[in-house]
Design an enzyme around this catalytic site. Sequence first.
Site, PDB file in Angstrom:
ATOM      1  N   ASP A 119      19.754  16.185  40.021  1.00 31.24           N
ATOM      2  CA  ASP A 119      18.737  16.515  38.680  1.00 31.24           C
ATOM      3  C   ASP A 119      18.865  15.506  37.604  1.00 31.24           C
ATOM      4  O   ASP A 119      19.658  15.265  36.819  1.00 31.24           O
ATOM      5  CB  ASP A 119      18.935  17.659  37.930  1.00 31.24           C
ATOM      6  CG  ASP A 119      18.703  19.018  38.831  1.00 31.24           C
ATOM      7  OD1 ASP A 119      18.631  18.721  39.881  1.00 31.24           O
ATOM      8  OD2 ASP A 119      18.852  20.210  38.333  1.00 31.24           O
TER       9      ASP A 119
ATOM     10  N   LYS B 210      11.693  19.776  36.919  1.00 31.66           N
ATOM     11  CA  LYS B 210      12.353  20.805  36.046  1.00 31.66           C
ATOM     12  C   LYS B 210      12.170  20.604  34.828  1.00 31.66           C
ATOM     13  O   LYS B 210      11.726  19.674  34.203  1.00 31.66           O
ATOM     14  CB  LYS B 210      13.886  20.440  36.457  1.00 31.66           C
ATOM     15  CG  LYS B 210      14.919  21.022  35.702  1.00 31.66           C
ATOM     16  CD  LYS B 210      16.285  20.646  35.996  1.00 31.66           C
ATOM     17  CE  LYS B 210      17.319  21.383  35.195  1.00 31.66           C
ATOM     18  NZ  LYS B 210      18.739  20.919  35.347  1.00 31.66           N
TER      19      LYS B 210
ATOM     20  N   LYS C 283      11.541  23.761  39.154  1.00 33.06           N
ATOM     21  CA  LYS C 283      12.647  24.394  38.776  1.00 33.06           C
ATOM     22  C   LYS C 283      12.567  24.899  37.124  1.00 33.06           C
ATOM     23  O   LYS C 283      12.446  23.704  36.316  1.00 33.06           O
ATOM     24  CB  LYS C 283      13.818  23.490  38.876  1.00 33.06           C
ATOM     25  CG  LYS C 283      15.336  24.058  38.402  1.00 33.06           C
ATOM     26  CD  LYS C 283      16.381  23.211  38.569  1.00 33.06           C
ATOM     27  CE  LYS C 283      17.742  23.814  38.138  1.00 33.06           C
ATOM     28  NZ  LYS C 283      18.712  22.699  38.218  1.00 33.06           N
TER      29      LYS C 283
END
Length: 220
Positions: free
Chosen positions: A91, A154, A183
């Site tokens: 991430d 995300k 996400k």
Amino acid sequence: MIVEPNRYIEHTNLNTDLIDRDIDRLVAEAKSHQFQGVCIPPFWVKKASRELKDTEIQLVTVIGFPLGYQRTESKIKEIELAIEDGADELDLVMNVSAFKSGMNWPKIEMAKAAKLAHENNKLLKLIVETALLSTEELAKVCKIVSDAGVDFIKTSTGFSSRGANTRDVEIMKENVSANVGIKASGGIKSYEQLKELVVVGAERIGTSSGVAIMKEFRNE
């Protein structure tokens, strides 16, 4: 609509004061509830990798966390080390400063990171920190993420002024290409929140409240 939360949850602990016992508990809870993944700081990836061996739980860690200001070379090295230690998914925090300065560098950085991840059969997620972006900026970032070959976009680190909301996810869903997942993370503490985010397009949920959400779901 019934949403089984464990299918979406990345059980997360990125607190600065966590210790080895916290990692043990996080992994044990993920196994117990069959969460999609666990998300932890890079320092603990090697330990968690040993404990998650022979499970289908994805081991997720963060890169350039939490501000994304590091040079690309540093982020690439972080990715290499995380993969070496056993991470399945990375991430990566976007350099919001460079993006807002009108530079093309964030796209170049994303593409380099995605290439490295994919060469090692790993997934790359791009943390865009929606609290810092206007609607127009978020839409533009979605296009960049799609073009750069990133696997997921995300919402948040959880360390900014706010986390995820349904409008963020809706904007992302409208602007990313079909092969980019979403996400949602940051401030997701209830089953109702999780369900609302999934309904509008989130495919992963990053939360430190996974156990409480599962309890709420089962009580319902």
